[in-house]
Scaffold this motif. Structure first.
Motif, PDB file in Angstrom:
ATOM      1  N   GLU A   1      -2.741   4.498   4.585  1.00  0.00           N
ATOM      2  CA  GLU A   1      -3.046   4.073   3.217  1.00  0.00           C
ATOM      3  C   GLU A   1      -1.854   4.330   2.287  1.00  0.00           C
ATOM      4  N   PHE A   2      -1.247   5.511   2.426  1.00  0.00           N
ATOM      5  CA  PHE A   2      -0.079   5.828   1.605  1.00  0.00           C
ATOM      6  C   PHE A   2       1.086   4.906   1.943  1.00  0.00           C
ATOM      7  N   ASP A   3       1.335   4.705   3.235  1.00  0.00           N
ATOM      8  CA  ASP A   3       2.432   3.823   3.645  1.00  0.00           C
ATOM      9  C   ASP A   3       2.259   2.418   3.070  1.00  0.00           C
ATOM     10  N   ALA A   4       1.047   1.886   3.128  1.00  0.00           N
ATOM     11  CA  ALA A   4       0.776   0.547   2.599  1.00  0.00           C
ATOM     12  C   ALA A   4       0.972   0.511   1.088  1.00  0.00           C
ATOM     13  N   ALA A   5       0.492   1.543   0.396  1.00  0.00           N
ATOM     14  CA  ALA A   5       0.628   1.597  -1.060  1.00  0.00           C
ATOM     15  C   ALA A   5       2.098   1.721  -1.467  1.00  0.00           C
ATOM     16  N   LYS A   6       2.839   2.538  -0.752  1.00  0.00           N
ATOM     17  CA  LYS A   6       4.268   2.715  -1.053  1.00  0.00           C
ATOM     18  C   LYS A   6       5.028   1.424  -0.807  1.00  0.00           C
ATOM     19  N   ASN A   7       4.735   0.751   0.300  1.00  0.00           N
ATOM     20  CA  ASN A   7       5.409  -0.506   0.607  1.00  0.00           C
ATOM     21  C   ASN A   7       5.100  -1.573  -0.438  1.00  0.00           C
ATOM     22  N   ALA A   8       3.852  -1.648  -0.884  1.00  0.00           N
ATOM     23  CA  ALA A   8       3.465  -2.629  -1.907  1.00  0.00           C
ATOM     24  C   ALA A   8       4.184  -2.342  -3.223  1.00  0.00           C
ATOM     25  N   TYR A   9       4.261  -1.070  -3.603  1.00  0.00           N
ATOM     26  CA  TYR A   9       4.951  -0.699  -4.839  1.00  0.00           C
ATOM     27  C   TYR A   9       6.446  -1.007  -4.732  1.00  0.00           C
ATOM     28  N   ASP A  10       7.050  -0.632  -3.618  1.00  0.00           N
ATOM     29  CA  ASP A  10       8.476  -0.881  -3.436  1.00  0.00           C
ATOM     30  C   ASP A  10       8.795  -2.373  -3.455  1.00  0.00           C
ATOM     31  N   LEU A  11       7.947  -3.166  -2.841  1.00  0.00           N
ATOM     32  CA  LEU A  11       8.144  -4.616  -2.830  1.00  0.00           C
ATOM     33  C   LEU A  11       8.080  -5.176  -4.248  1.00  0.00           C
ATOM     34  N   ARG A  12       7.129  -4.703  -5.039  1.00  0.00           N
ATOM     35  CA  ARG A  12       6.964  -5.208  -6.407  1.00  0.00           C
ATOM     36  C   ARG A  12       8.127  -4.785  -7.301  1.00  0.00           C
ATOM     37  N   THR A  13       8.692  -3.601  -7.058  1.00  0.00           N
ATOM     38  CA  THR A  13       9.816  -3.148  -7.885  1.00  0.00           C
ATOM     39  C   THR A  13      11.054  -4.016  -7.676  1.00  0.00           C
ATOM     40  N   ARG A  14      11.170  -4.643  -6.524  1.00  0.00           N
ATOM     41  CA  ARG A  14      12.342  -5.492  -6.251  1.00  0.00           C
ATOM     42  C   ARG A  14      12.372  -6.749  -7.104  1.00  0.00           C
ATOM     43  N   THR A  15      11.226  -7.194  -7.597  1.00  0.00           N
ATOM     44  CA  THR A  15      11.171  -8.413  -8.404  1.00  0.00           C
ATOM     45  C   THR A  15      11.030  -8.122  -9.896  1.00  0.00           C
ATOM     46  N   ALA A  16      10.993  -6.853 -10.261  1.00  0.00           N
ATOM     47  CA  ALA A  16      10.820  -6.467 -11.670  1.00  0.00           C
ATOM     48  C   ALA A  16      12.177  -6.280 -12.342  1.00  0.00           C
ATOM     49  N   THR A  17      12.198  -6.528 -13.636  1.00  0.00           N
ATOM     50  CA  THR A  17      13.416  -6.271 -14.408  1.00  0.00           C
ATOM     51  C   THR A  17      13.508  -4.778 -14.714  1.00  0.00           C
ATOM     52  N   LYS A  18      14.678  -4.358 -15.142  1.00  0.00           N
ATOM     53  CA  LYS A  18      14.869  -2.950 -15.489  1.00  0.00           C
ATOM     54  C   LYS A  18      13.946  -2.550 -16.639  1.00  0.00           C
TER      55      LYS A  18
END
Length: 71
Positions: A39-56
């Motif tokens: 569950e943590f791995d999936a949540a971390k991966n989802a967050y990390d993926l979303r941060t790649r498309t976000a602006t500073k």
């Protein structure tokens, strides 16, 4: 933001900030339960993926909101 007008604020999409906040909360909650879980791995991966498309500016807004709410 244009390169000739540095005073113009960076673009912040409310939906992107909202997604980052939700995913950040989910990651933190999963880590609190069991940092070695799938569950943590999936949540971390989802967050990390979303941060790649976000602006500073979006990342800053989300991190400030998470910090204000104790995450």
């Amino acid at each position: 933001m244009s390169w000739w007008n540095k005073d113009q604020p960076a673009s912040v999409r409310a939906d992107a900030v909202r997604d980052l906040i939700k995913l950040g909360m989910r990651e933190t909650d999963a880590a609190d339960r069991d940092i070695h879980s799938k569950e943590f791995d999936a949540a971390k991966n989802a967050y990390d993926l979303r941060t790649r498309t976000a602006t500073k500016a979006e990342l800053t807004a989300a991190h400030e909101a998470l910090r204000r709410h104790g995450y």
